[in-house]
Design an enzyme around this catalytic site. Structure first.
Site, mmCIF file in Angstrom:
data_model
loop_
_atom_site.group_PDB
_atom_site.id
_atom_site.type_symbol
_atom_site.label_atom_id
_atom_site.label_comp_id
_atom_site.label_asym_id
_atom_site.label_seq_id
_atom_site.Cartn_x
_atom_site.Cartn_y
_atom_site.Cartn_z
ATOM 1 N N ASP A 190 -5.746 5.784 1.198
ATOM 2 C CA ASP A 190 -5.956 4.498 1.064
ATOM 3 C C ASP A 190 -7.177 3.587 1.143
ATOM 4 O O ASP A 190 -8.000 4.222 2.052
ATOM 5 C CB ASP A 190 -4.780 3.536 1.921
ATOM 6 C CG ASP A 190 -4.856 1.913 1.601
ATOM 7 O OD1 ASP A 190 -6.014 1.188 1.842
ATOM 8 O OD2 ASP A 190 -3.991 1.750 0.824
ATOM 9 N N HIS A 236 0.990 -0.956 0.085
ATOM 10 C CA HIS A 236 0.008 -0.131 -0.084
ATOM 11 C C HIS A 236 0.767 1.224 -0.065
ATOM 12 O O HIS A 236 0.529 2.440 -0.816
ATOM 13 C CB HIS A 236 -0.754 -0.085 1.359
ATOM 14 C CG HIS A 236 -1.897 -0.983 1.166
ATOM 15 N ND1 HIS A 236 -3.154 -0.889 0.986
ATOM 16 C CD2 HIS A 236 -1.950 -2.486 1.469
ATOM 17 C CE1 HIS A 236 -3.918 -2.007 0.770
ATOM 18 N NE2 HIS A 236 -2.995 -3.012 1.243
#
Length: 487
Positions: A123, A16
């Site tokens: 995210d 991520h």
């Protein structure tokens, strides 16, 4: 000229962070009006993530790009029994993000030439920070480090649960087939993301799906031609606008040469590959969390020895503490886990290594196949470099990704699609050497349909990021939307 500042916040996990850092680089390199600041939360679950973020702080980042390491809060030490640790971390880090962004804003107001805050990019699993963006009165966007079809599945499962009262945890080991928008074929329910099968994690998953509907738009690490079915499905007018901006692949061409790397072991890997014929090596690598029990390692070793293909195998050691989630480490001596004599017998055709510089290996012309856990970044890397995948998913949404690659897109072959890695104990499932041999032979076949399709998709992926390409155009539209926020 209006200048805009965009703040990016990933969750503290390797895939991520790397993907959002690449987004930040792409934004500043694409448009001189943009500046980016990335906030990295600590602690992280994986030690390699810490090394990566330290290298960012030490390296020369592109102009107008900053990385801010948030303080490691004592109360945030991960208790893996508390499945809500990520939300707790986000809550406790909000004041620090607010404080830092307030200072940035104050400085920008003092200087008319400074960039103005245009928005936040979170995210998918860091949308708990939306209150911070709302507090500053700017839009927030979501970046998905997974594919467009996975976002489709989030909306679909949320609708099943909230709208029809379906108990999603009952899909575990179910024979049901689900018509998931974004997939061309019915999905076996047992291949749903593992979060869905546990009540505690399901609640978190559903909350993220609901929050996703509130965002200004969704950036996805994919490209239109790769996931056209899913992108069109998401763009139905009911969901936030979708911007495919991938594939985000951190490549060796970034100016780092592994052959001159300080670490001899990485130079050794690349020099070994240099000595192999084109497309002759099967590469086995299962991500930063990928490891297997001793019995499974022996089955893999047996398969590699019997199939006869050259191989490069990244073999990691599982955590020794049962009941505690820890990332794998490197073996000090491979003899302790491999069958007796294996290394001697395969000396001419194979190489066993610890942690692998995966992208650089996949980019090497000697690599012809990739046994992978099917993390989304790994899938994009394999497509980008035209290396067909043999799927061996372990956890999270990897079974879903494997299904998409094998059944929906025809860009991979299956080792075992419904394999699950149990991080808190021994795994009951053992994949036989016969099944592994069969998949390797299939994926390494010259002129196979899978290989042709992957090579073609590789060419398209390269075009998508260039001027006039689908992702290039998509990113341009996103940037204009962000600049409009400060008009």
């Amino acid at each position: 000229m209006k200048k805009a500042e965009v703040v990016l916040i990933p969750i503290p996990a390797m895939g991520h962070i790397v993907a959002l850092v690449e987004v930040a680089k792409l934004l500043v390199e694409r448009d001189d009006r943009l500046s980016t600041t990335i906030f990295i939360m600590h602690p992280v679950l994986d030690p390699s993530t810490t090394k990566y973020t330290e290298s960012l702080a030490a390296s020369t980042l592109p102009d107008r790009m900053r990385v801010v390491n948030l303080p490691n809060l004592e109360s945030n030490t991960e208790d893996t029994k508390d499945r809500n640790w990520l939300n707790s971390m986000i809550e406790s880090q909000k004041p620090r993000v607010e404080e830092y962004v307030s200072k940035m804003r104050t400085q920008s107001q003092l200087s008319p030439d400074s960039p103005q805050l245009a928005g936040f990019i979170f995210d998918t699993f860091a949308t708990g920070m939306k209150d911070v963006a709302n507090g500053f009165g700017v839009p927030w966007y979501v970046f998905s480090a997974s594919g467009a079809a996975f976002i489709c599945s989030m909306f679909y499962l949320q609708a099943l649960h909230d709208g029809e009262g379906v108990n999603l945890t009952e899909f575990k080991n179910s024979d049901a087939l689900l018509e998931v928008p974004g997939l061309a074929n019915p999905l076996p329910a047992k291949l749903l993301p593992s979060m869905v099968f546990r009540e505690d994690l399901l609640a978190i998953f559903l909350e993220h799906a609901r929050t996703l509907k509130e965002t200004r738009s969704i950036l996805v690490n994919t490209f239109l031609e790769f996931e056209s079915y899913a992108v069109h499905s998401l763009s139905n007018g009911k969901n936030p606008p979708v911007y495919p901006v991938g594939p985000m692949v951190k490549h060796v061409a970034d100016g780092r040469d592994l052959r001159s790397d300080e670490s001899n072991k990485y130079r050794d890997i690349m020099e070994w590959l240099d000595d192999q014929p084109p497309s002759s090596v099967m590469f086995l690598c299962f991500g930063s969390w990928g490891s297997f029990c001793g019995k499974q390692v022996k089955e893999i070793a047996c398969a590699l020895e019997h199939c006869g293909h050259r191989f490069l195998w990244s073999l990691r050691k599982p955590s020794s503490q049962k009941g505690k989630i820890e990332s794998p480490s490197d073996y000090l001596n491979f003899q302790e886990i491999l069958p007796e004599g294996f290394l001697d017998r395969t000396l001419e055709i194979g190489k066993v290594i610890g942690w692998a510089p995966q992208v650089d290996i996949l980019a090497h012309p000697a690599v012809g196949g990739f046994a992978s856990h099917c993390g989304w970044n790994s899938i994009l890397e394999s497509v980008r470099f035209g290396v067909p995948v043999a799927t061996w998913p372990l956890y999270a949404e990897q079974q879903f990704n494997a299904f998409q690659m094998v059944i929906d897109l025809g860009l991979a072959v299956e080792i075992k699609m419904d394999y699950w890695r149990d991080f808190l104990g021994d795994n009951e499932i053992i994949v036989s050497s016969d099944d592994i041999v069969k998949a390797i032979k299939h994926v390494m076949e010259e002129d196979s349909e899978v290989r042709k399709k992957v090579k073609e998709m590789s060419r398209i992926s390269e075009k998508s990021l260039k001027d006039g390409g689908s992702s290039f155009s998509s990113l341009g539209r996103l940037i204009e939307d962000m600049i409009d926020n400060i008009s």
